[in-house]
Scaffold this motif. Structure first.
Motif, PDB file in Angstrom:
ATOM      1  N   CYS A 158      40.471  51.119  43.418  1.00  0.00           N
ATOM      2  CA  CYS A 158      40.734  52.389  42.739  1.00  0.00           C
ATOM      3  C   CYS A 158      39.803  53.509  43.191  1.00  0.00           C
ATOM      4  O   CYS A 158      39.835  54.613  42.628  1.00  0.00           O
ATOM      5  CB  CYS A 158      40.638  52.196  41.236  1.00  0.00           C
ATOM      6  N   ASP A 159      38.963  53.235  44.185  1.00  0.00           N
ATOM      7  CA  ASP A 159      38.035  54.252  44.694  1.00  0.00           C
ATOM      8  C   ASP A 159      38.390  54.658  46.111  1.00  0.00           C
ATOM      9  O   ASP A 159      37.516  55.068  46.878  1.00  0.00           O
ATOM     10  CB  ASP A 159      36.594  53.718  44.667  1.00  0.00           C
ATOM     11  N   ARG A 160      39.657  54.580  46.445  1.00  0.00           N
ATOM     12  CA  ARG A 160      40.067  54.830  47.823  1.00  0.00           C
ATOM     13  C   ARG A 160      40.632  56.235  48.001  1.00  0.00           C
ATOM     14  O   ARG A 160      41.010  56.896  47.041  1.00  0.00           O
ATOM     15  CB  ARG A 160      41.066  53.765  48.254  1.00  0.00           C
ATOM     16  N   LYS A 161      40.690  56.644  49.248  1.00  0.00           N
ATOM     17  CA  LYS A 161      41.105  58.010  49.577  1.00  0.00           C
ATOM     18  C   LYS A 161      42.552  58.266  49.192  1.00  0.00           C
ATOM     19  O   LYS A 161      42.904  59.357  48.733  1.00  0.00           O
ATOM     20  CB  LYS A 161      40.887  58.248  51.074  1.00  0.00           C
ATOM     21  N   TYR A 162      43.410  57.263  49.402  1.00  0.00           N
ATOM     22  CA  TYR A 162      44.836  57.428  49.112  1.00  0.00           C
ATOM     23  C   TYR A 162      45.297  56.385  48.101  1.00  0.00           C
ATOM     24  O   TYR A 162      44.656  55.348  47.901  1.00  0.00           O
ATOM     25  CB  TYR A 162      45.660  57.274  50.393  1.00  0.00           C
ATOM     26  N   ARG A 301      52.360  52.729  37.233  1.00  0.00           N
ATOM     27  CA  ARG A 301      52.208  52.152  35.896  1.00  0.00           C
ATOM     28  C   ARG A 301      51.349  50.884  35.875  1.00  0.00           C
ATOM     29  O   ARG A 301      51.067  50.344  34.800  1.00  0.00           O
ATOM     30  CB  ARG A 301      53.583  51.833  35.315  1.00  0.00           C
ATOM     31  N   VAL A 302      50.943  50.389  37.029  1.00  0.00           N
ATOM     32  CA  VAL A 302      50.150  49.148  37.058  1.00  0.00           C
ATOM     33  C   VAL A 302      48.743  49.435  36.510  1.00  0.00           C
ATOM     34  O   VAL A 302      48.051  50.330  37.003  1.00  0.00           O
ATOM     35  CB  VAL A 302      50.045  48.592  38.496  1.00  0.00           C
ATOM     36  N   PRO A 303      48.295  48.692  35.513  1.00  0.00           N
ATOM     37  CA  PRO A 303      46.954  48.914  34.941  1.00  0.00           C
ATOM     38  C   PRO A 303      45.855  48.708  35.989  1.00  0.00           C
ATOM     39  O   PRO A 303      45.992  47.890  36.905  1.00  0.00           O
ATOM     40  CB  PRO A 303      46.856  47.860  33.835  1.00  0.00           C
ATOM     41  N   LYS A 304      44.774  49.426  35.825  1.00  0.00           N
ATOM     42  CA  LYS A 304      43.658  49.344  36.759  1.00  0.00           C
ATOM     43  C   LYS A 304      43.140  47.919  36.883  1.00  0.00           C
ATOM     44  O   LYS A 304      42.815  47.453  37.980  1.00  0.00           O
ATOM     45  CB  LYS A 304      42.530  50.276  36.300  1.00  0.00           C
ATOM     46  N   GLU A 305      43.074  47.202  35.762  1.00  0.00           N
ATOM     47  CA  GLU A 305      42.551  45.834  35.783  1.00  0.00           C
ATOM     48  C   GLU A 305      43.445  44.925  36.631  1.00  0.00           C
ATOM     49  O   GLU A 305      42.950  44.040  37.344  1.00  0.00           O
ATOM     50  CB  GLU A 305      42.459  45.275  34.361  1.00  0.00           C
ATOM     51  N   VAL A 307      45.348  45.939  39.148  1.00  0.00           N
ATOM     52  CA  VAL A 307      45.146  46.336  40.544  1.00  0.00           C
ATOM     53  C   VAL A 307      43.896  45.660  41.105  1.00  0.00           C
ATOM     54  O   VAL A 307      43.896  45.134  42.221  1.00  0.00           O
ATOM     55  CB  VAL A 307      45.022  47.870  40.668  1.00  0.00           C
ATOM     56  N   GLU A 308      42.833  45.642  40.327  1.00  0.00           N
ATOM     57  CA  GLU A 308      41.585  45.038  40.785  1.00  0.00           C
ATOM     58  C   GLU A 308      41.737  43.533  40.973  1.00  0.00           C
ATOM     59  O   GLU A 308      41.201  42.958  41.932  1.00  0.00           O
ATOM     60  CB  GLU A 308      40.466  45.348  39.786  1.00  0.00           C
ATOM     61  N   ARG A 309      42.459  42.874  40.057  1.00  0.00           N
ATOM     62  CA  ARG A 309      42.694  41.437  40.205  1.00  0.00           C
ATOM     63  C   ARG A 309      43.496  41.144  41.471  1.00  0.00           C
ATOM     64  O   ARG A 309      43.201  40.182  42.194  1.00  0.00           O
ATOM     65  CB  ARG A 309      43.432  40.890  38.979  1.00  0.00           C
ATOM     66  N   ARG A 310      44.506  41.965  41.715  1.00  0.00           N
ATOM     67  CA  ARG A 310      45.326  41.740  42.903  1.00  0.00           C
ATOM     68  C   ARG A 310      44.525  41.956  44.185  1.00  0.00           C
ATOM     69  O   ARG A 310      44.652  41.196  45.142  1.00  0.00           O
ATOM     70  CB  ARG A 310      46.547  42.654  42.880  1.00  0.00           C
ATOM     71  N   GLN A 311      43.710  42.990  44.214  1.00  0.00           N
ATOM     72  CA  GLN A 311      42.914  43.220  45.414  1.00  0.00           C
ATOM     73  C   GLN A 311      41.985  42.039  45.686  1.00  0.00           C
ATOM     74  O   GLN A 311      41.826  41.603  46.835  1.00  0.00           O
ATOM     75  CB  GLN A 311      42.083  44.499  45.297  1.00  0.00           C
ATOM     76  N   LYS A 312      41.393  41.503  44.632  1.00  0.00           N
ATOM     77  CA  LYS A 312      40.484  40.367  44.798  1.00  0.00           C
ATOM     78  C   LYS A 312      41.207  39.169  45.404  1.00  0.00           C
ATOM     79  O   LYS A 312      40.700  38.511  46.315  1.00  0.00           O
ATOM     80  CB  LYS A 312      39.871  39.997  43.444  1.00  0.00           C
ATOM     81  N   TYR A 313      42.400  38.879  44.896  1.00  0.00           N
ATOM     82  CA  TYR A 313      43.136  37.735  45.440  1.00  0.00           C
ATOM     83  C   TYR A 313      43.654  38.036  46.842  1.00  0.00           C
ATOM     84  O   TYR A 313      43.687  37.133  47.690  1.00  0.00           O
ATOM     85  CB  TYR A 313      44.293  37.352  44.518  1.00  0.00           C
TER      86      TYR A 313
END
Length: 345
Positions: A158-162, A301-305, A307-313
Motif C-alpha cells: 500500500c506504499d507504492r507509486k501506483y 474494495r479490497v481491504p488493506k489487510e 492486500v497485505e496478506r496477499r502480497q506476503k503470500y
C-alpha cells in the motif's frame, strides 16, 4: 458444445487421450533407484529455458535404463526444425509410458503436441487449458519472466507509486488476446494511479492495420501513452495486470511477482502453474476476459489487510517456486513427484 468452443479463444474440445497415473504409468521403472531420475532426449528435442537446469542436476541420467521419466521438449514458436512423431523415439515403450511432453511456448495452437501423438504420455505446458487438462497427470508450468525486479519486494503493497499498472501489446482483429482492445480495459487508465499503456506496434497488428486501417482505431493515441511510461517504473505498483495474450498464460505474471506486486489475471480456460503446489487464491486475482469492467471497482474494495496478506503470500510463492531457473526446475520435479502421492520415497 461446438458453439461454446467456436466463439471463445483458448477453448478446444477435450481430445487428449484419457489417462491417469494408475493406467498410463509404469511404477516399476522408478523402483530401481533411490533418486527420481529423468532422461531427456537430445536433438532435435533440445531442452529450452529453465528445463536446461536438468543437465548436471541430481535428477538427470544419461542412461535410459535407469530413467523413471523420459522428457520430450516440443519446439518454440518460430522453431522450424521438424520433429519426428513421438512414436519414433527409441524409448517410446508401450505407447509413451513414463514420457512427459513439454512445451514452453505462448502459442498453444502452434507448439502444443497434437492429441493423436500423445499416446500414454503426460503433458507439461505453459499454456494448459482446463478443457484438455487431466488432473493428477498433466502439469502446468509458468512462462518465464523476461524481467526480474526483486529490489522492489521490500516496498509494502500500500506504499507504492501506483495502484494498478500494465504495459504491453494491444492485439487487433480476430486473434488471441484481442480483448486487450476492449474499451473497458483502455478506460482503466487515468494517468494517475492506474496506468494501462498499450502499443499496437507488433508484426501481426501491423499487417492487419495495413489491410484494414479501421482496425487500428485508437492505436496512435495508445502509442502516445505507451511512450510516456517506463516498464520497470510501472512495476512499483500494488497490483499488476497480467492479461492473456496469444495464449492464456502471460509473461507478466512472473514479472509482477518478482517485484512483490500482486498479479491480476485476465484469462479464460487456464490452469495456473504448479496449481497442485501453490494456493493461488491466496495471492492472485483472476477475472474472465468478458468481465474487464469489474476489475478496477473490485480491487478498490479490497481491504488493506487483505492486500497485505496477499502480497506476503505472493512473495512466498515467488521465493519458493519461481525466483530463478533452478527454483522453477525444482518445482517441476516436486510436481512430478507429487503425482505419485507418496508412492516414492
Amino acid at each position: 458444445v461446438e458453439q461454446w468452443h467456436s466463439d471463445k479463444f483458448w477453448h478446444s474440445a477435450s481430445t487428449f487421450p484419457l489417462c491417469s497415473m494408475d493406467a498410463c504409468f509404469d511404477y516399476t521403472r522408478c523402483a530401481a533407484s533411490d533418486e527420481f531420475l529423468i532422461y531427456a532426449y537430445g536433438a532435435p528435442f533440445n531442452l529450452i529455458w529453465y528445463l536446461k537446469e536438468l543437465n548436471g542436476s541430481r535428477w538427470h541420467t544419461t542412461d535410459p535404463s535407469k530413467a523413471c521419466i523420459f522428457l520430450v521438449t516440443e519446439p518454440q514458436h518460430g522453431d522450424t526444425v521438424r520433429r519426428p512423431h513421438p512414436s519414433a523415439l527409441p524409448y517410446w515403450n508401450a505407447g509413451g509410458l513414463n514420457h512427459v511432453i513439454a512445451t514452453l511456448a505462448d502459442r498453444w495452437g502452434l507448439t502444443a503436441p497434437l492429441p493423436h501423438t500423445i499416446g500414454n504420455a503426460s503433458v507439461m505446458s505453459s499454456a494448459l487449458q482446463q478443457t484438455t487438462f487431466r488432473p493428477g497427470f498433466d502439469i502446468s508450468i509458468p512462462l518465464p519472466g523476461k524481467v526480474r525486479m526483486p529490489h522492489l519486494q521490500a516496498l509494502k503493497s500500500c506504499d507504492r507509486k501506483y495502484f494498478l499498472t500494465f504495459k504491453g501489446v494491444r492485439y487487433l482483429g480476430h486473434t488471441e488476446g484481442n480483448f486487450r482492445s476492449d474499451p473497458a480495459l483502455r478506460a482503466m487508465h487515468n494517468g494517475h494511479d492506474v496506468i494501462v499503456a498499450m502499443s499496437c506496434n507488433q508484426v501481426t497488428n501491423n499487417l492487419i492495420r495495413k489491410e484494414h486501417p479501421e482496425a487500428g482505431h485508437g492505436c496512435d493515441e495508445d502509442q502516445a501513452v505507451f511512450q510516456k511510461y517506463n516498464f520497470k517504473d510501472l512495476m512499483n505498483s500494488t497490483f499488476g495486470l497480467a492479461p492473456a495474450g496469444r495464449s492464456p498464460a502471460s509473461y507478466r505474471m512472473t514479472e509482477t511477482l518478482s517485484a512483490g506486486t500482486i498479479p491480476v489475471l485476465i484469462v479464460d480456460n487456464y490452469v495456473m502453474p504448479f496449481h497442485d503446489l501453490i494456493q493461488w487464491h491466496r495471492c492472485a486475482f483472476q477475472f474472465p476476459t468478458s468481465q474487464v469492467s469489474r476489475i478496477l471497482p473490485a480491487l478498490r474494495r479490497v481491504p488493506k489487510e487483505e492486500v497485505e496478506r496477499r502480497q506476503k503470500y505472493c512473495l512466498f510463492i515467488y521465493d519458493e517456486y519461481l525466483k530463478d531457473d533452478a527454483t522453477v526446475f525444482r518445482s517441476i520435479v516436486r510436481s512430478l513427484k507429487l503425482r505419485f502421492h507418496g508412492m516414492l520415497p
